[in-house]
Design a protein around this motif. Structure first.
Motif, short mmCIF file in Angstrom:
data_model
loop_
_atom_site.label_atom_id
_atom_site.label_comp_id
_atom_site.label_asym_id
_atom_site.label_seq_id
_atom_site.Cartn_x
_atom_site.Cartn_y
_atom_site.Cartn_z
N LEU A 260 0.85 -1.18 0.00
CA LEU A 260 0.00 0.00 0.00
C LEU A 260 0.88 1.23 0.00
O LEU A 260 1.87 1.29 0.74
CB LEU A 260 -0.91 0.03 1.23
CG LEU A 260 -2.04 -0.99 1.31
CD1 LEU A 260 -2.83 -0.79 2.60
CD2 LEU A 260 -2.96 -0.90 0.10
N LEU A 261 0.54 2.20 -0.83
CA LEU A 261 1.24 3.48 -0.87
C LEU A 261 0.28 4.57 -0.44
O LEU A 261 -0.77 4.77 -1.07
CB LEU A 261 1.76 3.76 -2.28
CG LEU A 261 2.42 5.13 -2.48
CD1 LEU A 261 3.70 5.24 -1.65
CD2 LEU A 261 2.70 5.39 -3.95
N GLU A 272 -3.16 3.69 -2.32
CA GLU A 272 -3.07 2.97 -3.58
C GLU A 272 -2.47 1.60 -3.35
O GLU A 272 -1.49 1.45 -2.61
CB GLU A 272 -2.20 3.74 -4.57
CG GLU A 272 -2.67 5.13 -4.92
CD GLU A 272 -1.68 5.84 -5.82
OE1 GLU A 272 -1.50 5.40 -6.97
OE2 GLU A 272 -1.07 6.83 -5.36
N ARG A 273 -3.02 0.61 -4.02
CA ARG A 273 -2.49 -0.75 -3.94
C ARG A 273 -1.52 -0.95 -5.10
O ARG A 273 -1.84 -0.67 -6.26
CB ARG A 273 -3.62 -1.77 -3.99
CG ARG A 273 -3.16 -3.21 -3.85
CD ARG A 273 -4.35 -4.14 -3.68
NE ARG A 273 -5.12 -3.78 -2.49
CZ ARG A 273 -4.78 -4.14 -1.26
NH1 ARG A 273 -3.68 -4.86 -1.06
NH2 ARG A 273 -5.51 -3.78 -0.24
N ILE A 274 -0.33 -1.46 -4.79
CA ILE A 274 0.66 -1.79 -5.81
C ILE A 274 0.88 -3.29 -5.74
O ILE A 274 1.68 -3.79 -4.93
CB ILE A 274 1.98 -1.03 -5.60
CG1 ILE A 274 1.73 0.47 -5.45
CG2 ILE A 274 2.95 -1.29 -6.76
CD1 ILE A 274 2.97 1.28 -5.14
N ARG A 294 14.57 8.63 -0.83
CA ARG A 294 14.46 8.39 -2.27
C ARG A 294 13.18 7.61 -2.58
O ARG A 294 12.62 6.93 -1.71
CB ARG A 294 15.68 7.63 -2.78
CG ARG A 294 16.98 8.39 -2.55
CD ARG A 294 16.99 9.68 -3.35
NE ARG A 294 16.92 9.40 -4.78
CZ ARG A 294 16.38 10.22 -5.69
NH1 ARG A 294 15.82 11.34 -5.30
NH2 ARG A 294 16.38 9.88 -6.96
N PRO A 295 12.69 7.67 -3.84
CA PRO A 295 11.43 7.00 -4.18
C PRO A 295 11.51 5.48 -4.22
O PRO A 295 10.52 4.81 -3.96
CB PRO A 295 11.10 7.56 -5.57
CG PRO A 295 11.88 8.83 -5.68
CD PRO A 295 13.13 8.59 -4.90
N ALA A 296 12.67 4.91 -4.60
CA ALA A 296 12.79 3.46 -4.74
C ALA A 296 13.27 2.83 -3.45
O ALA A 296 14.14 3.37 -2.76
CB ALA A 296 13.74 3.10 -5.88
N ARG A 312 7.38 6.02 -7.39
CA ARG A 312 6.93 6.99 -8.40
C ARG A 312 6.19 6.28 -9.52
O ARG A 312 5.14 6.72 -9.98
CB ARG A 312 8.13 7.76 -8.96
CG ARG A 312 8.59 8.92 -8.09
CD ARG A 312 9.32 9.95 -8.92
NE ARG A 312 9.82 11.03 -8.08
CZ ARG A 312 11.09 11.32 -7.93
NH1 ARG A 312 12.01 10.62 -8.55
NH2 ARG A 312 11.46 12.32 -7.16
N GLU A 313 6.76 5.17 -9.98
CA GLU A 313 6.17 4.43 -11.09
C GLU A 313 5.10 3.45 -10.65
O GLU A 313 4.39 2.87 -11.49
CB GLU A 313 7.27 3.67 -11.85
CG GLU A 313 8.34 4.57 -12.45
CD GLU A 313 7.78 5.49 -13.52
OE1 GLU A 313 6.82 5.08 -14.20
OE2 GLU A 313 8.30 6.62 -13.66
#
Length: 423
Positions: A260-261, A272-274, A294-296, A312-313
């Motif tokens: 979850l994000l 949001e579910r990833i 950082r994003p990753a 991000r992606e």
């Protein structure tokens, strides 16, 4: 009484560390460059209502550069601070014997028999995205925050605003601390919710907090609350929640089927579910690490490889493991480096696209791993830092220069837990 002395290079360090006696090894780390050109300025609504300022608090002095240091706690609870700029070492006091320590770059949250005892290192960075401000104040000990059983602590990337989440497994108490009050030396609970006992978490995000809910003793979902403890009605399934981290994009929570994000834009919370890629059989990610902010983020997929999550992606990548691994972290730089610690004590520099080994060290911490330790492996923009608890040695590694060992330090009796502070 506070005592100070200096740390020198490898040949003379041993004679200068006679007062530092402890059980583990120090993990040395430097903060990522504050003005990272690849970073996107953060949305301040993600960080709480006070995030538009510069992190200023009373009795703090602004400095020209990050006041980087290592704040350490040994097995008996002795707290020590190493200033990485002038190499002075100070004794800060004592907490209870810790079983776990979490940090946000300023505070150390030490789990002891008393609950969570908090060490304020007195050094922090306020990140504005395109520039930063650096502050130093007097260190102090806070707490304890009382609770029963193992605790999970979740922080944000800002240490003088917003909230800090603490969940006590045995009692099911979900607590949101006021981080701004911590910066003023006060322990203030924004809320304390009494839930059913389980291995849960409280994850702060902007003016909200996410709290796990359990069914039959296991985590089943994540519910959103305001920072005052009022339910928002927003809830998402998250079976077997494990692992959380704050990125520049938002807060991540690991679930059995993905992540979850949580993000906040214009003070509106979104979950949001990833999901993991369709058809994957790899083990789920349960602990996330990266170069701070950082994003990753990266996580071991047990023995199946390395999960990379790009927030991000909104996408996952599973890298093959080139060797048995015990640790991993995402550098998230222009070259997409991933650092991994092999079970034989080598540090590996991996290609973030295919997992290929780009460079490696000798087996630097083999004895520690053989003894059951997992040495700390932390990355900044240009260096990696690796600790050897049994070897009693610290390594600074230039991972972009063929994994060259830039510096090595011998220690005499190293602290069990170490956090890099001032970042």
């Amino acid at each position: 009484m506070t005592t100070s002395h200096r740390w020198a290079g490898r040949t003379s360090l041993r004679s200068r560390l006679l007062r530092l006696t402890a059980a583990g090894a120090i993990s040395l780390t430097l903060a990522a460059c504050a003005g990272d050109p690849a970073a996107v300025p953060p949305d301040t609504s993600n960080q709480g209502p006070a995030a538009g300022g510069q992190g200023v608090v009373a009795d703090a002095a602004e400095t020209a550069e990050p006041p980087l240091g290592l704040t350490t706690i040994d097995a008996a609870g002795t707290v020590t601070h190493l200033d990485l700029l002038d190499e002075s070492v100070s004794d800060l006091g004592t907490v209870g014997a810790p079983t776990a320590v979490t940090t946000d770059g300023r505070y150390l949250f030490a789990q002891t028999k008393a609950g969570i005892e908090i060490v304020d290192s007195g050094a922090w960075t306020w990140d504005h995205g395109d520039h930063s401000h650096y502050y130093r104040s007097d260190p102090r000990l806070l707490g304890p925050l009382e609770g029963d059983g193992p605790a999970v602590v979740a922080t944000t990337n800002l240490s003088s605003t917003g909230g800090t989440g603490v969940f006590f497994a045995d009692s099911g108490d979900a607590v949101l601390l006021d981080t701004e009050a911590l910066s003023e030396g006060e322990l203030v609970e924004r809320f304390r919710l009494h839930t059913s006992p389980h291995n849960g978490m409280v994850v702060p995000i902007g003016s909200f907090a996410l709290v796990t809910r359990a069914e039959n003793g296991a985590t089943a979902s994540v519910a959103a609350y305001t920072s005052d403890g009022e339910p928002t009605g927003l809830e998402e399934p998250c079976v077997d929640a494990a692992g959380t981290i704050a990125t520049r994009v938002g807060a991540v929570i690991g679930c059995r089927d993905g992540a979850l994000l949580a993000t906040v834009q214009q003070r509106e919370l979104t979950l949001e579910r990833i999901p993991y890629p369709a058809g994957t059989t790899a083990a789920a990610a349960t602990a996330f690490t990266n170069r701070e902010g950082r994003p990753a983020v990266a996580s071991l997929a047990d023995t199946d490889g390395v999960w990379l999550l790009d927030t991000r992606e909104r996408s996952w990548t599973l890298l093959p493991a080139p060797a048995p691994l015990v640790g991993v972290t995402a550098v998230d730089d222009d070259d997409e480096h991933v650092l991994a610690l092999a079970a034989d004590g080598r540090m590996l520099v991996l290609n973030g696209e295919d997992g290929a080994i780009l460079a490696e060290t000798a087996p630097l911490v083999a004895d520690s791993i053989a003894a059951g330790h997992v040495p700390a492996l932390i990355a900044d923009q240009q260096r990696a830092y690796l600790s050897g608890p049994v070897e009693r040695r610290l390594y600074e590694i230039d991972f972009v220069d063929n994994a060259r060992i830039a510096r090595a330090f011998d220690t005499v009796g190293s602290p069990t837990f170490t956090a890099e502070t001032g970042r």
